[in-house]
Design an enzyme around this catalytic site. Sequence first.
Site, mmCIF file in Angstrom:
data_model
loop_
_atom_site.group_PDB
_atom_site.id
_atom_site.type_symbol
_atom_site.label_atom_id
_atom_site.label_comp_id
_atom_site.label_asym_id
_atom_site.label_seq_id
_atom_site.Cartn_x
_atom_site.Cartn_y
_atom_site.Cartn_z
ATOM 1 N N MET A 136 -11.947 -5.364 4.812
ATOM 2 C CA MET A 136 -11.162 -4.422 5.618
ATOM 3 C C MET A 136 -10.910 -5.032 6.994
ATOM 4 O O MET A 136 -11.845 -5.430 7.691
ATOM 5 C CB MET A 136 -11.907 -3.095 5.788
ATOM 6 N N MET B 49 -8.798 8.549 -0.662
ATOM 7 C CA MET B 49 -9.690 8.926 0.451
ATOM 8 C C MET B 49 -10.206 10.336 0.242
ATOM 9 O O MET B 49 -9.453 11.225 -0.150
ATOM 10 C CB MET B 49 -8.916 8.882 1.768
ATOM 11 N N ASP C 180 -7.087 -6.088 3.844
ATOM 12 C CA ASP C 180 -6.476 -4.763 3.866
ATOM 13 C C ASP C 180 -6.509 -4.147 5.254
ATOM 14 O O ASP C 180 -7.582 -3.851 5.793
ATOM 15 C CB ASP C 180 -7.226 -3.868 2.855
ATOM 16 N N HIS D 154 -1.034 -1.199 -4.293
ATOM 17 C CA HIS D 154 -2.330 -0.875 -3.707
ATOM 18 C C HIS D 154 -2.381 0.642 -3.471
ATOM 19 O O HIS D 154 -1.516 1.209 -2.797
ATOM 20 C CB HIS D 154 -2.522 -1.631 -2.392
ATOM 21 N N HIS E 70 -8.140 1.489 -4.500
ATOM 22 C CA HIS E 70 -9.135 1.302 -3.443
ATOM 23 C C HIS E 70 -9.803 2.643 -3.179
ATOM 24 O O HIS E 70 -9.201 3.541 -2.595
ATOM 25 C CB HIS E 70 -8.401 0.760 -2.200
ATOM 26 N N ASP F 132 -4.569 3.884 -2.227
ATOM 27 C CA ASP F 132 -5.703 4.279 -1.376
ATOM 28 C C ASP F 132 -6.172 5.693 -1.671
ATOM 29 O O ASP F 132 -5.466 6.661 -1.386
ATOM 30 C CB ASP F 132 -5.280 4.216 0.100
ATOM 31 N N MET G 55 -12.017 4.889 -1.273
ATOM 32 C CA MET G 55 -12.733 5.123 -0.010
ATOM 33 C C MET G 55 -13.411 6.476 -0.146
ATOM 34 O O MET G 55 -13.017 7.463 0.484
ATOM 35 C CB MET G 55 -11.737 5.079 1.156
ATOM 36 N N SER H 239 0.851 -1.199 0.000
ATOM 37 C CA SER H 239 0.000 0.000 0.000
ATOM 38 C C SER H 239 0.882 1.242 0.000
ATOM 39 O O SER H 239 1.577 1.538 0.973
ATOM 40 C CB SER H 239 -0.905 0.011 1.222
HETATM 41 C C1 DX5 Z 1 -6.665 1.855 5.208
HETATM 42 C C2 DX5 Z 1 -6.126 1.591 3.812
HETATM 43 C C3 DX5 Z 1 -5.075 0.542 3.796
HETATM 44 C C4 DX5 Z 1 -3.784 0.978 4.462
HETATM 45 C C5 DX5 Z 1 -3.037 -0.235 4.913
HETATM 46 O O1 DX5 Z 1 -7.661 2.789 5.143
HETATM 47 O O2 DX5 Z 1 -7.184 1.161 2.965
HETATM 48 O O3 DX5 Z 1 -4.814 0.110 2.477
HETATM 49 O O4 DX5 Z 1 -2.986 1.752 3.602
HETATM 50 O O5 DX5 Z 1 -1.974 0.177 5.700
HETATM 51 P P1 DX5 Z 1 -1.311 -0.770 6.809
HETATM 52 O O6 DX5 Z 1 -0.809 -1.975 6.103
HETATM 53 O O7 DX5 Z 1 -0.225 0.100 7.367
HETATM 54 O O8 DX5 Z 1 -2.381 -1.096 7.811
HETATM 55 ZN ZN ZN Z 2 -6.644 0.129 1.044
#
Ligand code: DX5
Ligand code: ZN
Length: 218
Positions: free
Chosen positions: A137, A37, A175, A33, A66, A35, A68, A8
């Site tokens: 998650m 947000m 994740d 990966h 991903h 993220d 969010m 990630s």
């Molecule tokens: C959380 C994200 C994850 C995060 C994982 O909201 O969707 O993908 O980056 O990070 P670690 O592996 O540090 O928990």
């Molecule tokens: Zn993620």
Amino acid sequence: MKHLIAPSVLAADFSNLKKDFDMVNQSNADWFHVDVMDGRFVPNISFGMDIVKTMKGIAEKPLDVHLMIVEPDKYLEDFRNAGADVLTVHYEACTHLHRTLGYIKELGAKAGVAVNPHTPVELLDDVLEMADMVCIMSVNPGFGGQKFIYQTLSKIRRLKERITERNLNTLIEIDGGVGLQNAEEILKAGADVLVAGSSVFKSEDPIDTIDRLKNIGR
Ligand code: DX5
Ligand code: ZN
């Protein structure tokens, strides 16, 4: 199938993204990966399509994006054009999930659906055929570096059973809070894709950590 590793990049060094991307390019990792947000679906803001496009330019492996975000349908085409290979939306953010998954496939990407820790995997029963991947998650989304929620293991087992029963190819991605300390039990429960942020990027030797995650036997 051998499991996949998706570092990630939220945990990468944004002042030198190229260096961290090159590390992943050279490693045994399978995907990046990514993220996204929006500060509404989750209490944090990360980055948008321009940065994803920049990442695509330096990534030599597929981008697992991903989302969010609320109202993901509005932005799916933009993220696909930015270079997303897998597009994952949240069950909790989609009023018409069936339509959204179909739309992602029309755009030519793999369609993923993510569930928050409080959402039972059984709620996906009627769209499982349409999902190339389910992302379970294992932390409440919004931040990297959180603790793995152990209840997730039973969710993985339950979902795996349903996928196997119905003879589907849907991948199970986990994740949040994944690292060398728990990867083996997560894989044993039935996971196919491990997302790992801090456990990779904050480790002393990220290439070696990826290698060890990749080489865990079931
Ligand atoms: C959380 C994200 C994850 C995060 C994982 O909201 O969707 O993908 O980056 O990070 P670690 O592996 O540090 O928990
Ligand atoms: Zn993620």
